[in-house]
Scaffold this motif. Structure first.
Motif, PDB file in Angstrom:
ATOM      1  N   CYS A   1       0.834  -1.213   0.000  1.00 57.31           N
ATOM      2  CA  CYS A   1       0.000   0.000   0.000  1.00 57.31           C
ATOM      3  C   CYS A   1       0.865   1.258   0.000  1.00 57.31           C
ATOM      4  N   SER A   2       1.971   1.220   0.729  1.00 58.14           N
ATOM      5  CA  SER A   2       2.876   2.361   0.764  1.00 58.14           C
ATOM      6  C   SER A   2       3.481   2.629  -0.616  1.00 58.14           C
ATOM      7  N   TYR A   3       3.853   1.565  -1.327  1.00 56.01           N
ATOM      8  CA  TYR A   3       4.387   1.734  -2.673  1.00 56.01           C
ATOM      9  C   TYR A   3       3.302   2.165  -3.664  1.00 56.01           C
ATOM     10  N   LEU A   4       2.082   1.744  -3.444  1.00 58.10           N
ATOM     11  CA  LEU A   4       0.991   2.138  -4.333  1.00 58.10           C
ATOM     12  C   LEU A   4       0.689   3.632  -4.251  1.00 58.10           C
ATOM     13  N   VAL A   5       0.993   4.227  -3.101  1.00 61.20           N
ATOM     14  CA  VAL A   5       0.828   5.679  -2.981  1.00 61.20           C
ATOM     15  C   VAL A   5       1.706   6.377  -4.018  1.00 61.20           C
ATOM     16  N   ASP A   6       2.931   5.911  -4.189  1.00 63.34           N
ATOM     17  CA  ASP A   6       3.811   6.480  -5.213  1.00 63.34           C
ATOM     18  C   ASP A   6       3.377   6.070  -6.614  1.00 63.34           C
ATOM     19  N   TYR A   7       2.938   4.836  -6.765  1.00 66.02           N
ATOM     20  CA  TYR A   7       2.560   4.339  -8.089  1.00 66.02           C
ATOM     21  C   TYR A   7       1.380   5.122  -8.654  1.00 66.02           C
ATOM     22  N   PHE A   8       0.382   5.420  -7.799  1.00 60.61           N
ATOM     23  CA  PHE A   8      -0.786   6.174  -8.254  1.00 60.61           C
ATOM     24  C   PHE A   8      -0.551   7.682  -8.254  1.00 60.61           C
ATOM     25  N   ASP A   9       0.671   8.095  -7.923  1.00 67.63           N
ATOM     26  CA  ASP A   9       1.084   9.493  -8.018  1.00 67.63           C
ATOM     27  C   ASP A   9       0.203  10.419  -7.186  1.00 67.63           C
ATOM     28  N   ILE A  10      -0.023  10.029  -5.947  1.00 67.49           N
ATOM     29  CA  ILE A  10      -0.809  10.852  -5.015  1.00 67.49           C
ATOM     30  C   ILE A  10       0.102  11.966  -4.498  1.00 67.49           C
ATOM     31  N   HIS A  11      -0.410  13.198  -4.432  1.00 70.32           N
ATOM     32  CA  HIS A  11       0.383  14.351  -4.026  1.00 70.32           C
ATOM     33  C   HIS A  11      -0.250  15.040  -2.830  1.00 70.32           C
ATOM     34  N   GLY A  12       0.516  15.931  -2.233  1.00 69.31           N
ATOM     35  CA  GLY A  12       0.016  16.804  -1.185  1.00 69.31           C
ATOM     36  C   GLY A  12      -0.051  16.137   0.184  1.00 69.31           C
ATOM     37  N   TYR A  13      -0.953  16.671   0.991  1.00 68.03           N
ATOM     38  CA  TYR A  13      -1.081  16.186   2.363  1.00 68.03           C
ATOM     39  C   TYR A  13      -1.593  14.755   2.432  1.00 68.03           C
ATOM     40  N   LEU A  14      -2.415  14.349   1.461  1.00 68.77           N
ATOM     41  CA  LEU A  14      -2.908  12.967   1.456  1.00 68.77           C
ATOM     42  C   LEU A  14      -1.751  11.988   1.308  1.00 68.77           C
ATOM     43  N   ARG A  15      -0.798  12.316   0.444  1.00 73.78           N
ATOM     44  CA  ARG A  15       0.376  11.451   0.251  1.00 73.78           C
ATOM     45  C   ARG A  15       1.134  11.265   1.558  1.00 73.78           C
ATOM     46  N   TRP A  16       1.442  12.386   2.229  1.00 74.33           N
ATOM     47  CA  TRP A  16       2.217  12.301   3.464  1.00 74.33           C
ATOM     48  C   TRP A  16       1.426  11.623   4.567  1.00 74.33           C
ATOM     49  N   PHE A  17       0.124  11.859   4.629  1.00 76.37           N
ATOM     50  CA  PHE A  17      -0.697  11.199   5.629  1.00 76.37           C
ATOM     51  C   PHE A  17      -0.679   9.687   5.427  1.00 76.37           C
ATOM     52  N   LEU A  18      -0.858   9.238   4.190  1.00 77.24           N
ATOM     53  CA  LEU A  18      -0.882   7.800   3.919  1.00 77.24           C
ATOM     54  C   LEU A  18       0.476   7.152   4.181  1.00 77.24           C
ATOM     55  N   ILE A  19       1.547   7.799   3.755  1.00 75.06           N
ATOM     56  CA  ILE A  19       2.873   7.237   3.987  1.00 75.06           C
ATOM     57  C   ILE A  19       3.155   7.121   5.477  1.00 75.06           C
ATOM     58  N   LEU A  20       2.848   8.164   6.241  1.00 70.90           N
ATOM     59  CA  LEU A  20       3.075   8.124   7.680  1.00 70.90           C
ATOM     60  C   LEU A  20       2.162   7.121   8.378  1.00 70.90           C
ATOM     61  N   LEU A  21       0.932   7.000   7.912  1.00 68.89           N
ATOM     62  CA  LEU A  21       0.015   6.022   8.491  1.00 68.89           C
ATOM     63  C   LEU A  21       0.532   4.602   8.298  1.00 68.89           C
ATOM     64  N   PHE A  22       0.938   4.264   7.074  1.00 68.46           N
ATOM     65  CA  PHE A  22       1.460   2.922   6.816  1.00 68.46           C
ATOM     66  C   PHE A  22       2.752   2.677   7.591  1.00 68.46           C
ATOM     67  N   MET A  23       3.575   3.703   7.730  1.00 68.29           N
ATOM     68  CA  MET A  23       4.819   3.570   8.478  1.00 68.29           C
ATOM     69  C   MET A  23       4.544   3.275   9.952  1.00 68.29           C
ATOM     70  N   VAL A  24       3.607   4.003  10.539  1.00 70.05           N
ATOM     71  CA  VAL A  24       3.280   3.805  11.955  1.00 70.05           C
ATOM     72  C   VAL A  24       2.643   2.432  12.174  1.00 70.05           C
ATOM     73  N   LEU A  25       1.779   2.005  11.263  1.00 70.24           N
ATOM     74  CA  LEU A  25       1.168   0.685  11.398  1.00 70.24           C
ATOM     75  C   LEU A  25       2.216  -0.431  11.310  1.00 70.24           C
ATOM     76  N   LYS A  26       3.144  -0.302  10.387  1.00 79.65           N
ATOM     77  CA  LYS A  26       4.195  -1.313  10.266  1.00 79.65           C
ATOM     78  C   LYS A  26       5.086  -1.320  11.501  1.00 79.65           C
ATOM     79  N   ALA A  27       5.458  -0.147  11.976  1.00 79.12           N
ATOM     80  CA  ALA A  27       6.295  -0.074  13.175  1.00 79.12           C
ATOM     81  C   ALA A  27       5.559  -0.652  14.390  1.00 79.12           C
ATOM     82  N   GLY A  28       4.257  -0.386  14.489  1.00 79.07           N
ATOM     83  CA  GLY A  28       3.479  -0.938  15.598  1.00 79.07           C
ATOM     84  C   GLY A  28       3.428  -2.452  15.573  1.00 79.07           C
ATOM     85  N   LEU A  29       3.250  -3.025  14.388  1.00 76.34           N
ATOM     86  CA  LEU A  29       3.255  -4.488  14.276  1.00 76.34           C
ATOM     87  C   LEU A  29       4.614  -5.066  14.655  1.00 76.34           C
ATOM     88  N   ILE A  30       5.664  -4.457  14.192  1.00 74.43           N
ATOM     89  CA  ILE A  30       7.002  -4.961  14.492  1.00 74.43           C
ATOM     90  C   ILE A  30       7.289  -4.886  15.986  1.00 74.43           C
TER      91      ILE A  30
END
Length: 111
Positions: free
Chosen positions: A31-60
């Motif tokens: 999902c994190s890579y798909l954010v770049d693939y679908f060329d999402i820009h702006g605050y939505l891009r950063w929100f999604l990247i940070l959300l996926f990052m926090v979820l992955k870190a929480g699982l680990i």
């Protein structure tokens, strides 16, 4: 016989748990890579990247670092300081705008 009792006394986690977590990590990374693939820009891009990052870190942290099975006091000792640092960073962000405006007001626009 003594070795068998020691082995049984230890806590064992099923391999299925680790495989499910690896699967979720794969899905979240995709999902994190798909954010770049679908060329999402702006605050939505950063929100999604940070959300996926926090979820992955929480699982680990929860499963691979065995935080899910620790006492509540230890979890608070490890998790509360980074949250407080983020709160203080947020306060500094709001304060920086006030400081910038105050400097422009009293010291002028500059050359």
């Amino acid at each position: 016989m003594a070795q068998a009792s020691v082995h049984v006394a230890g806590q064992q986690h099923p391999i299925k748990l680790y495989l499910v977590v690896w699967g979720w990590l794969f899905v979240l990374s995709t999902c994190s890579y798909l954010v770049d693939y679908f060329d999402i820009h702006g605050y939505l891009r950063w929100f999604l990247i940070l959300l996926f990052m926090v979820l992955k870190a929480g699982l680990i942290v929860a499963v691979f670092m065995h935080m899910a099975w620790e006492r509540l006091a230890l979890m608070y000792a490890i998790l509360v300081p980074p949250v407080l640092v983020l709160v203080f960073v947020g306060i500094m962000v709001f304060e920086s705008d006030y400081t910038h405006v105050t400097r422009l007001t009293f010291f002028g626009m500059g050359p």
